[in-house]
Write a protein that holds these residues in place. Sequence first.
Motif, PDB file in Angstrom:
ATOM      1  N   VAL A  57       0.815  -1.064  -0.175  1.00  0.00           N
ATOM      2  CA  VAL A  57      -0.100  -0.002   0.074  1.00  0.00           C
ATOM      3  C   VAL A  57       0.974   1.249   0.130  1.00  0.00           C
ATOM      4  N   ASP A  58       1.922   1.249   0.715  1.00  0.00           N
ATOM      5  CA  ASP A  58       2.944   2.488   0.853  1.00  0.00           C
ATOM      6  C   ASP A  58       3.726   2.334  -0.632  1.00  0.00           C
ATOM      7  N   LEU A  59       4.038   1.367  -1.254  1.00  0.00           N
ATOM      8  CA  LEU A  59       4.640   1.432  -2.387  1.00  0.00           C
ATOM      9  C   LEU A  59       3.859   1.995  -3.508  1.00  0.00           C
ATOM     10  N   ILE A  60       2.695   1.523  -3.433  1.00  0.00           N
ATOM     11  CA  ILE A  60       1.575   2.132  -4.255  1.00  0.00           C
ATOM     12  C   ILE A  60       1.606   3.708  -4.364  1.00  0.00           C
ATOM     13  N   ARG A  61       1.335   4.152  -2.933  1.00  0.00           N
ATOM     14  CA  ARG A  61       1.413   5.506  -2.634  1.00  0.00           C
ATOM     15  C   ARG A  61       2.537   6.292  -3.114  1.00  0.00           C
ATOM     16  N   GLU A  62       3.776   5.895  -2.896  1.00  0.00           N
ATOM     17  CA  GLU A  62       4.893   6.465  -3.360  1.00  0.00           C
ATOM     18  C   GLU A  62       5.196   6.369  -4.951  1.00  0.00           C
ATOM     19  N   THR A  63       4.737   5.494  -5.498  1.00  0.00           N
ATOM     20  CA  THR A  63       4.733   5.282  -6.962  1.00  0.00           C
ATOM     21  C   THR A  63       3.901   6.381  -7.464  1.00  0.00           C
ATOM     22  N   ALA A  64       2.625   6.390  -7.050  1.00  0.00           N
ATOM     23  CA  ALA A  64       1.764   7.312  -7.558  1.00  0.00           C
ATOM     24  C   ALA A  64       2.115   8.725  -7.479  1.00  0.00           C
ATOM     25  N   LYS A  65       2.626   9.030  -6.200  1.00  0.00           N
ATOM     26  CA  LYS A  65       3.260  10.312  -6.050  1.00  0.00           C
ATOM     27  C   LYS A  65       4.504  10.541  -7.012  1.00  0.00           C
ATOM     28  N   LEU A  66       5.352   9.563  -7.383  1.00  0.00           N
ATOM     29  CA  LEU A  66       6.363   9.839  -8.254  1.00  0.00           C
ATOM     30  C   LEU A  66       5.963  10.255  -9.716  1.00  0.00           C
ATOM     31  N   PHE A  67       4.833   9.668  -9.994  1.00  0.00           N
ATOM     32  CA  PHE A  67       4.175  10.171 -11.354  1.00  0.00           C
ATOM     33  C   PHE A  67       3.086  11.141 -11.567  1.00  0.00           C
ATOM     34  N   GLY A  68       3.078  12.109 -10.379  1.00  0.00           N
ATOM     35  CA  GLY A  68       2.378  13.165 -10.288  1.00  0.00           C
ATOM     36  C   GLY A  68       1.110  12.937  -9.762  1.00  0.00           C
ATOM     37  N   TYR A  69       0.533  11.784  -9.167  1.00  0.00           N
ATOM     38  CA  TYR A  69      -0.743  11.690  -8.698  1.00  0.00           C
ATOM     39  C   TYR A  69      -0.841  12.012  -7.232  1.00  0.00           C
ATOM     40  N   ALA A  70      -1.638  13.260  -7.007  1.00  0.00           N
ATOM     41  CA  ALA A  70      -1.835  13.639  -5.283  1.00  0.00           C
ATOM     42  C   ALA A  70      -2.734  12.664  -4.928  1.00  0.00           C
ATOM     43  N   ARG A  71      -3.927  12.179  -5.381  1.00  0.00           N
ATOM     44  CA  ARG A  71      -4.945  11.447  -4.989  1.00  0.00           C
ATOM     45  C   ARG A  71      -4.812  10.060  -5.822  1.00  0.00           C
ATOM     46  N   ASN A 116      -8.595   3.879 -10.823  1.00  0.00           N
ATOM     47  CA  ASN A 116      -7.677   3.836 -11.799  1.00  0.00           C
ATOM     48  C   ASN A 116      -6.116   3.739 -11.568  1.00  0.00           C
ATOM     49  N   VAL A 117      -5.800   4.789 -11.091  1.00  0.00           N
ATOM     50  CA  VAL A 117      -4.402   4.918 -10.564  1.00  0.00           C
ATOM     51  C   VAL A 117      -3.888   3.764  -9.674  1.00  0.00           C
ATOM     52  N   GLU A 118      -4.666   3.278  -8.796  1.00  0.00           N
ATOM     53  CA  GLU A 118      -4.164   2.101  -7.954  1.00  0.00           C
ATOM     54  C   GLU A 118      -4.153   1.042  -8.960  1.00  0.00           C
ATOM     55  N   ALA A 119      -4.981   0.757  -9.855  1.00  0.00           N
ATOM     56  CA  ALA A 119      -4.531  -0.513 -10.647  1.00  0.00           C
ATOM     57  C   ALA A 119      -3.593  -0.217 -11.483  1.00  0.00           C
ATOM     58  N   LYS A 120      -3.185   0.746 -11.976  1.00  0.00           N
ATOM     59  CA  LYS A 120      -2.049   1.073 -12.900  1.00  0.00           C
ATOM     60  C   LYS A 120      -0.633   0.693 -11.982  1.00  0.00           C
ATOM     61  N   MET A 121      -0.743   1.142 -10.818  1.00  0.00           N
ATOM     62  CA  MET A 121       0.143   0.959 -10.129  1.00  0.00           C
ATOM     63  C   MET A 121       0.685  -0.506  -9.737  1.00  0.00           C
ATOM     64  N   LYS A 122      -0.475  -1.165  -9.472  1.00  0.00           N
ATOM     65  CA  LYS A 122      -0.432  -2.508  -9.294  1.00  0.00           C
ATOM     66  C   LYS A 122      -0.013  -3.334 -10.416  1.00  0.00           C
ATOM     67  N   ALA A 123      -0.176  -2.923 -11.543  1.00  0.00           N
ATOM     68  CA  ALA A 123       0.282  -3.433 -12.863  1.00  0.00           C
ATOM     69  C   ALA A 123       1.834  -3.332 -12.886  1.00  0.00           C
ATOM     70  N   GLY A 124       2.097  -2.227 -12.580  1.00  0.00           N
ATOM     71  CA  GLY A 124       3.518  -1.708 -12.492  1.00  0.00           C
ATOM     72  C   GLY A 124       4.333  -2.693 -11.731  1.00  0.00           C
ATOM     73  N   ILE A 125       3.803  -3.102 -10.179  1.00  0.00           N
ATOM     74  CA  ILE A 125       4.315  -3.898  -9.222  1.00  0.00           C
ATOM     75  C   ILE A 125       4.347  -5.028  -9.777  1.00  0.00           C
ATOM     76  N   ALA A 126       3.360  -5.708 -10.566  1.00  0.00           N
ATOM     77  CA  ALA A 126       3.430  -6.878 -11.141  1.00  0.00           C
ATOM     78  C   ALA A 126       4.584  -7.178 -12.158  1.00  0.00           C
ATOM     79  N   ARG A 127       4.616  -6.226 -12.971  1.00  0.00           N
ATOM     80  CA  ARG A 127       5.667  -6.029 -13.988  1.00  0.00           C
ATOM     81  C   ARG A 127       6.975  -6.055 -13.252  1.00  0.00           C
ATOM     82  N   ALA A 128       7.389  -5.378 -12.252  1.00  0.00           N
ATOM     83  CA  ALA A 128       8.632  -5.155 -11.537  1.00  0.00           C
ATOM     84  C   ALA A 128       8.982  -6.519 -10.871  1.00  0.00           C
ATOM     85  N   ILE A 129       8.146  -7.210 -10.482  1.00  0.00           N
ATOM     86  CA  ILE A 129       8.451  -8.628  -9.926  1.00  0.00           C
ATOM     87  C   ILE A 129       8.475  -9.607 -11.182  1.00  0.00           C
ATOM     88  N   THR A 130       7.671  -9.499 -12.052  1.00  0.00           N
ATOM     89  CA  THR A 130       7.965 -10.414 -13.442  1.00  0.00           C
ATOM     90  C   THR A 130       9.346 -10.201 -13.942  1.00  0.00           C
TER      91      THR A 130
END
Length: 339
Positions: free
Chosen positions: A291-305, A309-323
């Motif tokens: 949950v913190d990694l999602i928040r920090e990644t969203a902040k990195l790409f400019g999302y204050a809230r 949709n944003v959460e789904a895209k951050m989770k997709a990025g986490i899945a890719r990083a694991i892969t």
Amino acid sequence: DSFESVIAKEIRTYGYQVHTNVGCSDYKIDIAVVDKENPSAYILGVLTDGKNYQNSKTLKDREITQVSVLKMLGWNIHKVWSTEWWEKPDKVLGGIANAIKAAEEQKVNPPEKPEIVKVAIVVDDVLKENNFSSSPEEKTQPKSNSLANNSAQSNYQLAQLKAVNNSTSDEFFYLSSVGLIVEQINNVLIAEAPISKNLLCKRVLAAWGISRLGARISQHFESIFKQLETKTVAENGNDFFWNGNQNATDYITFRTPDNDNNKRDADDLPPQEVANGIKEILLNQISLPEVDLIRETAKLFGYARIGINVEAKMKAGIARAITNGYIKENGGRMIINEG
């Protein structure tokens, strides 16, 4: 009258409607013969060694690139030379008449496997591979992010497209506008790839003063994309376009906005780019709960809230990083994979 105007007048005597100096940028047609059965299309394009030819930057632009691109865009091309015209005008006119007839016959009885002349998207590396020469304007475009960058992070740079002075939005669909659209696509890819198809289309449409991507416009884009050597990768239902010197499998860059104008919608973020940002965060933080990694990644790409949709895209990025083996899950926390 100019050389082109004289020939155009002669072609009109055959009963055809003719337009001169058709098109935009480097892909102008000196003389365009209108299709009798479809007045909104052209049956033949005639190129001469007149003004447009002389204005071409190099011999390759005149003899290779221009003709190849026009054929790729669906033009039937016939070339005439001024020296031959002044010496044997009847022969030149006969050649044009035969070219028109051949184009009309091909339209009625198309070949089973029509040859498509493929010209790669105009990016520096691909141009060199094809022995084409890029223009000075292309060389001054912002260079795409690649493995050559020393830093994985950079500011997102928008393509700078000149506004099109069109009197009506219908001009976007004109055959004579395709050359300009191709050039605009090239410029966006050079500056912004990897980029989603949706954002790529929006960038081009903004230059035309068109705000909505409707069904008709989408179909027009698709017809152009099909004829171009575009490198696309399908990601969770979205198509992302890459330019010729990028490879999705070893792309390490992630681009962040320095203002709201440069912030992309979550749907327009390539998962590979999000994964690269996640790797950078965990290189500094070592480990974080998801949950913190999602928040920090969203902040990195400019999302204050963080919406759904944003959460789904951050989770997709986490899945890719694991892969990709960048990170792994351990005890409910995401940690950098030091191996």
